[in-house]
Design a protein around this motif. Structure first.
Motif, PDB file in Angstrom:
ATOM      1  N   PRO A   1       9.729 -20.952   4.701  1.00  0.00           N
ATOM      2  CA  PRO A   1       9.808 -19.564   5.194  1.00  0.00           C
ATOM      3  C   PRO A   1       8.477 -18.817   5.162  1.00  0.00           C
ATOM      4  N   TRP A   2       7.479 -19.362   4.466  1.00  0.00           N
ATOM      5  CA  TRP A   2       6.248 -18.588   4.244  1.00  0.00           C
ATOM      6  C   TRP A   2       5.195 -18.825   5.315  1.00  0.00           C
ATOM      7  N   GLU A   3       5.358 -19.855   6.160  1.00  0.00           N
ATOM      8  CA  GLU A   3       4.270 -20.163   7.103  1.00  0.00           C
ATOM      9  C   GLU A   3       4.586 -19.684   8.520  1.00  0.00           C
ATOM     10  N   PHE A   4       3.521 -19.418   9.254  1.00  0.00           N
ATOM     11  CA  PHE A   4       3.616 -19.039  10.668  1.00  0.00           C
ATOM     12  C   PHE A   4       2.851 -20.092  11.481  1.00  0.00           C
ATOM     13  N   GLU A   5       3.569 -20.795  12.386  1.00  0.00           N
ATOM     14  CA  GLU A   5       2.890 -21.772  13.231  1.00  0.00           C
ATOM     15  C   GLU A   5       2.059 -21.011  14.266  1.00  0.00           C
TER      16      GLU A   5
ATOM     17  N   ARG B   1      19.111  -4.919  -0.294  1.00  0.00           N
ATOM     18  CA  ARG B   1      20.317  -5.709  -0.012  1.00  0.00           C
ATOM     19  C   ARG B   1      20.540  -5.755   1.500  1.00  0.00           C
ATOM     20  N   ASP B   2      20.429  -4.629   2.144  1.00  0.00           N
ATOM     21  CA  ASP B   2      20.661  -4.586   3.594  1.00  0.00           C
ATOM     22  C   ASP B   2      19.660  -5.464   4.324  1.00  0.00           C
ATOM     23  N   ARG B   3      18.414  -5.417   3.850  1.00  0.00           N
ATOM     24  CA  ARG B   3      17.399  -6.252   4.500  1.00  0.00           C
ATOM     25  C   ARG B   3      17.749  -7.734   4.345  1.00  0.00           C
ATOM     26  N   ILE B   4      18.157  -8.126   3.126  1.00  0.00           N
ATOM     27  CA  ILE B   4      18.478  -9.539   2.873  1.00  0.00           C
ATOM     28  C   ILE B   4      19.689  -9.946   3.712  1.00  0.00           C
ATOM     29  N   LEU B   5      20.697  -9.075   3.760  1.00  0.00           N
ATOM     30  CA  LEU B   5      21.893  -9.395   4.547  1.00  0.00           C
ATOM     31  C   LEU B   5      21.548  -9.526   6.025  1.00  0.00           C
ATOM     32  N   ALA B   6      20.645  -8.684   6.493  1.00  0.00           N
ATOM     33  CA  ALA B   6      20.251  -8.760   7.909  1.00  0.00           C
ATOM     34  C   ALA B   6      19.560 -10.091   8.198  1.00  0.00           C
TER      35      ALA B   6
ATOM     36  N   ARG C   1       9.176 -11.434   2.844  1.00  0.00           N
ATOM     37  CA  ARG C   1       8.030 -11.743   3.708  1.00  0.00           C
ATOM     38  C   ARG C   1       7.657 -10.569   4.600  1.00  0.00           C
ATOM     39  N   ASP C   2       8.647  -9.787   5.000  1.00  0.00           N
ATOM     40  CA  ASP C   2       8.332  -8.624   5.840  1.00  0.00           C
ATOM     41  C   ASP C   2       7.318  -7.713   5.143  1.00  0.00           C
TER      42      ASP C   2
ATOM     43  N   VAL D   1       5.223  -8.695   2.823  1.00  0.00           N
ATOM     44  CA  VAL D   1       3.954  -9.439   2.754  1.00  0.00           C
ATOM     45  C   VAL D   1       3.199  -9.269   4.070  1.00  0.00           C
ATOM     46  N   VAL D   2       3.931  -9.403   5.180  1.00  0.00           N
ATOM     47  CA  VAL D   2       3.284  -9.334   6.502  1.00  0.00           C
ATOM     48  C   VAL D   2       2.671  -7.954   6.735  1.00  0.00           C
ATOM     49  N   GLU D   3       3.337  -6.918   6.304  1.00  0.00           N
ATOM     50  CA  GLU D   3       2.768  -5.564   6.453  1.00  0.00           C
ATOM     51  C   GLU D   3       1.393  -5.505   5.791  1.00  0.00           C
ATOM     52  N   THR D   4       1.357  -5.938   4.538  1.00  0.00           N
ATOM     53  CA  THR D   4       0.083  -5.909   3.796  1.00  0.00           C
ATOM     54  C   THR D   4      -0.945  -6.812   4.478  1.00  0.00           C
ATOM     55  N   TRP D   5      -0.463  -7.951   4.943  1.00  0.00           N
ATOM     56  CA  TRP D   5      -1.336  -8.956   5.565  1.00  0.00           C
ATOM     57  C   TRP D   5      -2.011  -8.400   6.820  1.00  0.00           C
ATOM     58  N   LEU D   6      -1.187  -7.845   7.718  1.00  0.00           N
ATOM     59  CA  LEU D   6      -1.757  -7.336   8.969  1.00  0.00           C
ATOM     60  C   LEU D   6      -2.675  -6.154   8.689  1.00  0.00           C
ATOM     61  N   ALA D   7      -2.285  -5.325   7.733  1.00  0.00           N
ATOM     62  CA  ALA D   7      -3.146  -4.177   7.373  1.00  0.00           C
ATOM     63  C   ALA D   7      -4.475  -4.683   6.810  1.00  0.00           C
ATOM     64  N   SER D   8      -4.417  -5.722   5.971  1.00  0.00           N
ATOM     65  CA  SER D   8      -5.668  -6.281   5.404  1.00  0.00           C
ATOM     66  C   SER D   8      -6.541  -6.811   6.526  1.00  0.00           C
ATOM     67  N   GLY D   9      -5.906  -7.503   7.467  1.00  0.00           N
ATOM     68  CA  GLY D   9      -6.655  -8.082   8.586  1.00  0.00           C
ATOM     69  C   GLY D   9      -7.361  -6.986   9.377  1.00  0.00           C
ATOM     70  N   ARG D  10      -6.626  -5.944   9.656  1.00  0.00           N
ATOM     71  CA  ARG D  10      -7.226  -4.824  10.431  1.00  0.00           C
ATOM     72  C   ARG D  10      -8.385  -4.220   9.635  1.00  0.00           C
ATOM     73  N   ARG D  11      -8.151  -4.025   8.350  1.00  0.00           N
ATOM     74  CA  ARG D  11      -9.182  -3.388   7.500  1.00  0.00           C
ATOM     75  C   ARG D  11     -10.448  -4.255   7.480  1.00  0.00           C
ATOM     76  N   SER D  12     -10.263  -5.556   7.265  1.00  0.00           N
ATOM     77  CA  SER D  12     -11.469  -6.404   7.117  1.00  0.00           C
ATOM     78  C   SER D  12     -12.183  -6.497   8.455  1.00  0.00           C
ATOM     79  N   TYR D  13     -11.413  -6.488   9.555  1.00  0.00           N
ATOM     80  CA  TYR D  13     -12.074  -6.553  10.867  1.00  0.00           C
ATOM     81  C   TYR D  13     -12.888  -5.269  11.086  1.00  0.00           C
ATOM     82  N   ALA D  14     -12.241  -4.145  10.820  1.00  0.00           N
ATOM     83  CA  ALA D  14     -12.906  -2.843  11.072  1.00  0.00           C
ATOM     84  C   ALA D  14     -14.136  -2.686  10.186  1.00  0.00           C
ATOM     85  N   SER D  15     -14.046  -3.167   8.965  1.00  0.00           N
ATOM     86  CA  SER D  15     -15.173  -2.956   8.026  1.00  0.00           C
ATOM     87  C   SER D  15     -16.301  -3.939   8.290  1.00  0.00           C
ATOM     88  N   GLU D  16     -16.062  -4.914   9.192  1.00  0.00           N
ATOM     89  CA  GLU D  16     -17.094  -5.948   9.456  1.00  0.00           C
ATOM     90  C   GLU D  16     -17.552  -6.568   8.137  1.00  0.00           C
TER      91      GLU D  16
END
Ligand code: 26W
Length: 819
Positions: free
Chosen positions: A184-188, A24-29, A56-57, A59-74
């Motif tokens: 709300p789901w896209e990042f330009e 609730r606090d996150r949504i209100l913020a 989305r916050d 989602v982004v956590e998982t997203w950035l973590a996935s990106g880091r993981r896939s980059y590191a794992s080549e």
């Protein structure tokens, strides 16, 4: 990288799951600082945005973590190139896949906001026409669920598939405007932009230089797609066209304000709107511009990423798999050759080795009018360097053909990349085949048919490339989210394992005779039907009984999908009830929905006929509600999610050999609807999976259709031999359903009888009798619900997780094991 997958439902650690109060606090913020509203003044739309941003916050956590993981794992990456992604809404999906449903629902309740009502605020991302686009959306979600590192590449259309409004039975197309309320789901990604050239000239002989006459900028917009379990999120990168110069200031200062913008408007029209043609190539220049625009931007982007990480194009095939979703991105094969040779200085043979090793192509249709070919003069003008490469490629290919024993001119003409008989045209299907190490059809029958027909000669020349990958659907959207009631019943019966391991659904088979289970399943269906009945009354003002058999056909309107057969059945059943009003008829509600391509006249006529027939039947007191026909306008992903869980009978009645697979058929069976269908596309495999006693099969087989075509298409005999069909077609022909315009359907009925291309007359009687068999089973609820449970139990294999695992293991060379 060995991606072993073992996903527990919502396997984000409970600790990382917020409490309702924290949510609730996150949504209100978000409401306060991102939407800029206080709760007292917030509209439902504002609450939707605030909730989406809060979710989305995570989602982004998982997203950035996935990106880091896939980059590191080549790890090797998959690039799924599709001109269409029929995504629908994302809030429910993100909440479900992250395991946040309970905290979000509670949090909103604290603010007096209902989550389900909120979700209605989200516009569908309707960036696709039908099956092909929705399949791409299911695939991206499954790749995230399986932890396959992937990018989806497409176009960020400003306007998706048109909004369908029916005015007195006539389809009107209105522009779709999903972005007007913000997304709300896209990042330009302004910084990720590539110049795309068109026209101009080519210089040089050894080292070629293309000098485009015009350039536009492709700018990236990224949407993270989180998978089931919330462990991994992949990127859907959609390209938007941006003019190099936003305004011709000089022209403007000369007072020609429109002129100053003309260039911009013209260049940015490349990503303005989705082509609404489904299964018929438009052949328009703007369409080719769209295809090249997104293919080039995507290839420039993946090459840059590869070079940044691995520094050489030689290793591209080890680290990159590119899947072409039909021929629409096939120009990408030539674009990769151009980039490798002209920009990376790679020799032809090496460039071709790299290209074919990376590329694979999926064919989704056999319809001749859907197989894309582009006029050589247009290709030469728009993409002069590419046409040069195509000529060279064709020369080498034809040399290979000539070297074959028994080669002849006919074979050369049949396999050439350039078709000579309708003016010179480039065959994009042949190009896709030649440039790919793997080609697949989308159902066992379809793959057999492409091997035997459109790719027969190429398969003989370059054997072993064709394989089958039967389509699938994501159960998370099409069961867990769309039908939470049934999902709970199944979970209570066989445990939650099926939520991740779809084959575990089989466990339900042993319970199919459990009367208690049958009753709770039928109660749930009734509740879903009552919900849909409310939608029907709200949208089209028709009252239907939820006790009746809900007989549903929802898909794009097309002659081969034979909505006309269904409407003819409605007329014949109507006439039969009028003839025997005293008989104890099974009450039926026929529900149809679907869009017709704007230029597809016959399909629009079918929509009009359905409305005209509905008007008469629904108002006829003699029928007294025992038969109703409803056409729901503006069919899209969200409406499908409301209709499918409420269906008793799923109409999959295409002319055998013409529906490549179908995916709606899988969604209905998964939700326990029984199928009435032909042995076409994936219906064949669904029959094998659920058992021949739990499905209603009728009609000519694909072989019989082909044989029947040899004997001529006139259907006078069939009509004469079927009193029912005769009575029904004559009533329509003579205006019984269009008293204001008696001859409205005369030509439609006459041409169907003159040339029964889609075997409507041939299959009608068998279809009518099979519908009677449906009524007979419906009268025996124990047997009906047993069959219904056996359908749900039997279709675990039709999960897109299974399909993606097959693509990964057998085409992309990325090891994936399903738990
Ligand atoms: C060039 C215009 C155009 C646009 C879209 C031609 C063809 C298409 C698609 C290939 C049409 C389509 O959606 N085909 C459907 O693909 C589904 C996913 O594989 C299959 O399940 C359907 O049977 C097939 O009709």
């Amino acid at each position: 990288m060995d991606a072993v997958v073992n996903i527990e439902p919502f396997s984000r650690s409970p600790s990382s799951r917020p409490t309702p109060a924290e949510m609730r606090d996150r949504i209100l913020a978000k409401l306060t600082y991102q939407v800029g509203k206080s709760p007292a003044w917030a509209s439902p739309r504002d609450w939707f945005l605030a909730s989406a941003f809060a979710v989305r916050d995570f989602v982004v956590e998982t997203w950035l973590a996935s990106g880091r993981r896939s980059y590191a794992s080549e790890a090797k990456r998959v690039y799924y190139l599709s001109l269409e992604f029929l995504i629908g809404r994302l809030l429910q999906d993100a909440i479900g896949n992250l395991g946040l449903a309970e905290p979000v629902r509670e949090a909103l309740l604290m603010q007096g906001v209902d989550l389900d009502a909120l979700c209605e605020q989200e516009p569908d991302a309707a960036l696709g026409n039908g099956g092909l686009g929705r399949l791409a959306a299911c695939f991206i979600e499954s790749m995230s669920t399986l932890g396959v590192n992937a990018f989806g590449y497409g176009i960020r259309y400003e306007h998706g598939l048109f909004r369908q409004v029916i005015d007195d039975g006539v389809q009107q197309e209105l522009p779709e405007d999903w972005l007007s309320v913000g997304n709300p789901w896209e990042f330009e990604r302004q910084e990720i932009a590539y110049p795309i050239g068109f026209g101009g000239i080519v210089t040089g002989h050894i080292q070629h230089q293309w000098h485009p006459a015009e350039r536009i900028l492709a700018v990236a917009y990224d949407t993270p797609v989180v998978g089931g379990g919330g462990l991994h999120a992949n990127t859907l990168r959609l390209w938007s066209a941006r003019a190099m110069t936003p305004l011709h200031l000089e022209t403007f200062n000369r007072g020609d304000h429109e002129g100053a913008l003309r260039d911009r408007v013209r260049t940015e029209s490349v990503s303005r709107v989705l082509y609404p043609g489904d299964d018929s190539a438009s052949g328009q220049e703007l369409r080719l511009r769209q295809e090249y625009f997104f293919a080039s931007a995507s290839l420039q982007d993946l090459l840059r990423r590869h070079m940044d990480q691995f520094g050489t194009v030689q290793t591209l095939p080890d680290k990159v798999a590119i899947q072409l979703n039909d021929t629409h991105p096939a120009i990408g094969i030539i674009e990769l050759m151009r980039l490798l040779m002209d920009e990376h200085g790679v020799e032809w043979d090496e460039a071709w080795r790299i290209t074919t090793a990376c590329m694979s192509y999926t064919n989704h249709t056999l319809l001749p009018e859907a197989l894309e070919t582009w006029p050589v003069p247009l290709m030469e003008r728009l993409l002069p360097r590419h046409m040069q490469i195509i000529y060279l490629l064709n020369a080498r290919h034809l040399e290979h053909v000539r070297a074959q024993p028994g080669a002849n001119d006919e074979m050369l003409a049949a396999t050439s990349l350039i078709e000579e008989h309708h003016g010179r045209r480039v065959r994009m299907g042949h190009l896709a085949f030649l440039g790919s190490h793997a080609i697949n059809g989308v159902s066992a029958l379809h793959t057999a048919l492409i091997r035997r027909s459109i790719f027969h000669d190429l398969d003989a020349l370059y054997g072993g490339r064709i394989s089958n990958k039967t389509n699938g659907i994501t159960f998370r959207r099409w069961l867990h989210r769309a039908n939470p009631g049934l999902t709970r019943i199944i979970t209570d019966t066989i445990g939650p394992a099926f939520l991740t391991d779809h084959e575990a659904l089989h466990g339900l088979t042993a319970h199919a005779d459990d009367l208690g289970l049958q009753q709770s399943a039928s109660r749930q269906r009734l509740a879903n039907k009552q919900k849909l009945a409310r939608v029907i009354r709200e949208r089209v003002g028709i009252t239907v009984s939820s006790e009746a058999l809900f007989d549903v056909q929802v898909k794009r309107i097309h002659e081969y999908k034979r909505q006309i057969l269904n409407v003819l059945h409605a007329v014949a059943l109507y006439q039969a009830i009028l003839a025997e009003p005293g008989r104890d008829w099974v009450p039926r509600v026929k529900i149809l929905a679907g869009k017709a391509a704007p230029g597809y006249r016959v399909a629009k006529q079918v929509i009009r006929l359905a409305h005209d027939v509905a008007k008469v039947i629904n108002a006829d007191p003699a029928i007294d509600g025992r038969l109703k026909l409803v056409f729901l306008p503006n069919y899209n992903v969200s409406l499908a999610e409301q209709i499918i869980p409420a269906a008793d009978l799923s109409e999959q009645v295409s002319t055998a050999g013409m529906e490549a697979s179908g995916t709606g058929n899988m969604k209905f069976a998964l939700n326990g609807a029984l199928t009435i269908g032909t042995l076409d596309g994936a219906n064949v495999e669904i029959r094998d999976a659920v058992g021949p006693d739990n499905i209603f099969i009728f009609g000519l087989t694909a072989e019989e259709v082909l044989a029947r075509r040899w004997h001529g298409l006139a259907a006078h005999d069939q009509v004469a031999a079927s009193p029912r069909l005769k009575k029904a077609t004559e009533a329509i022909r003579w205006g019984a359903f269009s008293p204001g315009e008696p001859h409205r359907y005369t030509s439609m009925m006459d041409s169907m009888i003159e040339r029964d291309t889609f075997m409507v007359a041939s299959d009608f009687d068998n279809y009518f009798e099979t519908q009677e068999a449906v009524d007979r089973l419906w009268r025996d609820p124990v047997r009906w619900w047993r069959a219904s449970l056996l359908n749900t139990a039997g279709v675990g294999w039709f999960s897109s997780d299974r399909t993606i695992a097959e693509y990964a293991n057998e085409i992309w060379n990325i090891p994936v094991t399903l738990s």
